[in-house]
Design an enzyme around this catalytic site. Structure first.
Site, mmCIF file in Angstrom:
data_model
loop_
_atom_site.group_PDB
_atom_site.id
_atom_site.type_symbol
_atom_site.label_atom_id
_atom_site.label_comp_id
_atom_site.label_asym_id
_atom_site.label_seq_id
_atom_site.Cartn_x
_atom_site.Cartn_y
_atom_site.Cartn_z
ATOM 1 N N LYS A 122 -111.449 39.794 91.551
ATOM 2 C CA LYS A 122 -110.550 38.844 92.250
ATOM 3 C C LYS A 122 -109.112 39.983 92.425
ATOM 4 C CE LYS A 122 -107.008 36.007 90.852
ATOM 5 N NZ LYS A 122 -106.878 36.759 89.241
ATOM 6 N N GLY B 246 -107.302 30.998 87.232
ATOM 7 C CA GLY B 246 -107.649 29.833 86.753
ATOM 8 C C GLY B 246 -106.987 28.479 87.058
ATOM 9 N N ASN B 247 -105.662 28.679 86.822
ATOM 10 C CA ASN B 247 -104.393 28.298 86.179
ATOM 11 C C ASN B 247 -104.349 27.615 87.732
ATOM 12 O OD1 ASN B 247 -103.260 30.292 87.069
ATOM 13 N ND2 ASN B 247 -101.576 29.355 85.870
ATOM 14 N N LYS C 257 -121.031 41.505 82.664
ATOM 15 C CA LYS C 257 -120.154 41.097 83.031
ATOM 16 C C LYS C 257 -120.771 38.948 82.614
ATOM 17 C CE LYS C 257 -115.800 38.701 84.820
ATOM 18 N NZ LYS C 257 -114.597 39.331 83.942
ATOM 19 N N LYS D 222 -105.220 43.115 87.166
ATOM 20 C CA LYS D 222 -104.455 42.999 87.780
ATOM 21 C C LYS D 222 -103.458 44.247 87.831
ATOM 22 C CE LYS D 222 -104.063 38.252 85.913
ATOM 23 N NZ LYS D 222 -105.516 37.447 87.238
HETATM 24 P P1 ADP Z 1 -106.104 35.062 86.320
HETATM 25 O O1 ADP Z 1 -107.016 33.549 85.418
HETATM 26 O O2 ADP Z 1 -105.356 34.531 86.449
HETATM 27 O O3 ADP Z 1 -107.347 36.139 86.130
HETATM 28 P P2 ADP Z 1 -106.688 35.831 83.279
HETATM 29 O O4 ADP Z 1 -106.891 35.243 81.534
HETATM 30 O O5 ADP Z 1 -108.112 36.891 83.502
HETATM 31 O O6 ADP Z 1 -106.444 35.162 84.358
HETATM 32 O O7 ADP Z 1 -105.579 36.618 82.788
HETATM 33 C C1 ADP Z 1 -103.960 36.466 82.190
HETATM 34 C C2 ADP Z 1 -104.467 37.231 80.952
HETATM 35 O O8 ADP Z 1 -104.279 38.112 80.732
HETATM 36 C C3 ADP Z 1 -102.793 35.944 80.156
HETATM 37 O O9 ADP Z 1 -102.958 34.827 79.963
HETATM 38 C C4 ADP Z 1 -102.948 37.150 78.944
HETATM 39 O O10 ADP Z 1 -103.693 36.188 77.955
HETATM 40 C C5 ADP Z 1 -104.433 38.173 79.536
HETATM 41 N N1 ADP Z 1 -103.029 39.536 79.004
HETATM 42 C C6 ADP Z 1 -104.108 40.628 78.094
HETATM 43 N N2 ADP Z 1 -102.877 41.434 78.140
HETATM 44 C C7 ADP Z 1 -101.921 40.869 78.564
HETATM 45 C C8 ADP Z 1 -100.538 41.757 78.370
HETATM 46 N N3 ADP Z 1 -100.094 43.504 78.046
HETATM 47 N N4 ADP Z 1 -99.592 41.423 79.208
HETATM 48 C C9 ADP Z 1 -99.870 40.060 79.948
HETATM 49 N N5 ADP Z 1 -100.670 39.521 79.775
HETATM 50 C C10 ADP Z 1 -101.690 39.010 79.031
HETATM 51 MG MG MG Z 2 -108.678 37.655 85.546
#
Ligand code: ADP
Ligand code: MG
Length: 323
Positions: free
Chosen positions: A221, A13-14, A137, A283
């Site tokens: 994604k 998202g960023n 979701k 991820k």
């Molecule tokens: P994106 O849009 O890049 O998919 P997400 O918000 O879905 O971003 O995923 C990234 C977020 O995951 C981070 O901002 C963090 O708050 C969260 N997060 C949850 N568990 C963890 C973890 N174990 N280590 C790092 N980040 C984590």
């Molecule tokens: Mg995400």
């Protein structure tokens, strides 16, 4: 790695909206140029690059617009697969132009890259994926109970109470199986194009009596990026997000950044629940699957540290077990 290694880059998202942004068009462009800079650096190092991106917030925004149209003029809302296609065009265009301009500025187009192209991508899912029976979701706006019931009757949407209050539409998030356009994507990459594909995880489609048909669902994604990376026999799956590492005990005082994980270690920590299911979880799962399917390296890193991550100076590396 050879210098012509193929990297599948998944933007989060960023890449479009950073914390505190209103989500104006200018915010999209500013953030997309940061993402484009990451791509340009990889290309400059000799990597071949395919790009994918999320669309969660944008599906939410389109849902808002559609409800406004419905309320003001009775304009029927589009289905979710069509909304997904809209986000692929919207975000694909922005990335496509930002990456093109960055590459041209650095003298990499024409040259190392022949062009940048977005492919409207359909992602096959199983019609009997368990998520269809249990949609979880949340998407779109929050409603009062009565309003939710009305919309449910009108459009057949499923609503659930949101932990944050009110009612919200819930949709299935089936596991991606394969991308319908993967052969076209592969050929374009082989011909020297940067391909933006599987946007938002791809448009969810099922095969129904030898016909493709879009379904009302969303796809993660990161899991879809793994499907593309594995099918393309990519060397590296690079998942770029808004944190530098995947952490153990994330958010707690003893949080520990993970710099290098073997497949077995990643599976162990994943099963122990260190990675939240709606964010870091998919991820790490995508990374696990990529290595299980023959990939050599998956990396989870910050959007602005793509090259450092490939050099091993930042980000969480997930590698095969040493045999
Ligand atoms: P994106 O849009 O890049 O998919 P997400 O918000 O879905 O971003 O995923 C990234 C977020 O995951 C981070 O901002 C963090 O708050 C969260 N997060 C949850 N568990 C963890 C973890 N174990 N280590 C790092 N980040 C984590
Ligand atoms: Mg995400």
């Amino acid at each position: 790695m050879t210098s012509r290694s193929l990297v599948v880059v998944a933007f989060g998202g960023n890449a479009f909206q950073s914390k505190g942004d209103r989500g104006a068009a200018e915010d999209y462009w500013r953030n997309a140029y940061i993402a484009a800079e990451a791509v340009a650096k990889l290309v400059n190092e000799g990597y071949r690059v395919a790009v994918t991106h999320g669309n969660g917030p944008q599906v939410g925004v389109i849902a808002e617009w559609m409800m406004l149209g419905w309320r003001l003029k009775g304009t029927p809302p589009m289905t979710l697969d069509i909304a997904g296609a809209m986000t692929q065009g919207w975000l694909g265009y922005i990335l496509q132009q930002a990456i093109y301009n960055k590459l041209r500025e650095k003298g990499l187009i024409p040259g190392k890259v022949r062009g940048v192209v977005t492919i409207i991508t359909q992602t096959l899912v199983e019609p009997n994926d368990p998520s269809f029976k249990n949609p979880t979701k949340y998407i779109g706006l929050w409603y009062e109970k009565g309003e939710a019931e009305k919309l449910s009757k009108e459009f057949g949407w499923v609503f659930k109470p949101d932990p944050r209050g009110g009612y919200r539409r819930v949709v299935p998030s089936p596991d991606p199986v394969a991308h319908v356009e993967i052969e076209a994507i592969k050929r374009l990459i082989d011909e020297g194009f940067i391909v933006i594909c599987s946007g938002g995880g791809g448009i969810p489609v099922i095969e129904d009596r030898n016909m493709l048909r879009g379904v009302e669902a969303v796809i993660d994604k990161d899991l879809a990026a793994e499907r593309a990376a594995s099918a393309l026999h990519a060397d590296i799956l690079l998942i770029l997000t808004d944190v530098d590492y995947a952490y153990l005990n994330y958010g707690k005082p003893d949080a520990k950044p993970l710099k290098r994980l073997t497949l077995s270690e990643a599976i162990k920590y994943y099963n122990e629940g260190h990675f939240a299911s709606g964010s870091m979880g998919p991820k790490v799962l995508a990374a696990i699957r990529f290595i299980q399917n023959g990939g050599k390296l998956a990396i989870i890193a910050h959007l602005t540290k793509a090259l450092e991550a490939l050099k091993g100076e930042s980000g969480t590396w997930i590698v095969p077990d040493t045999t």
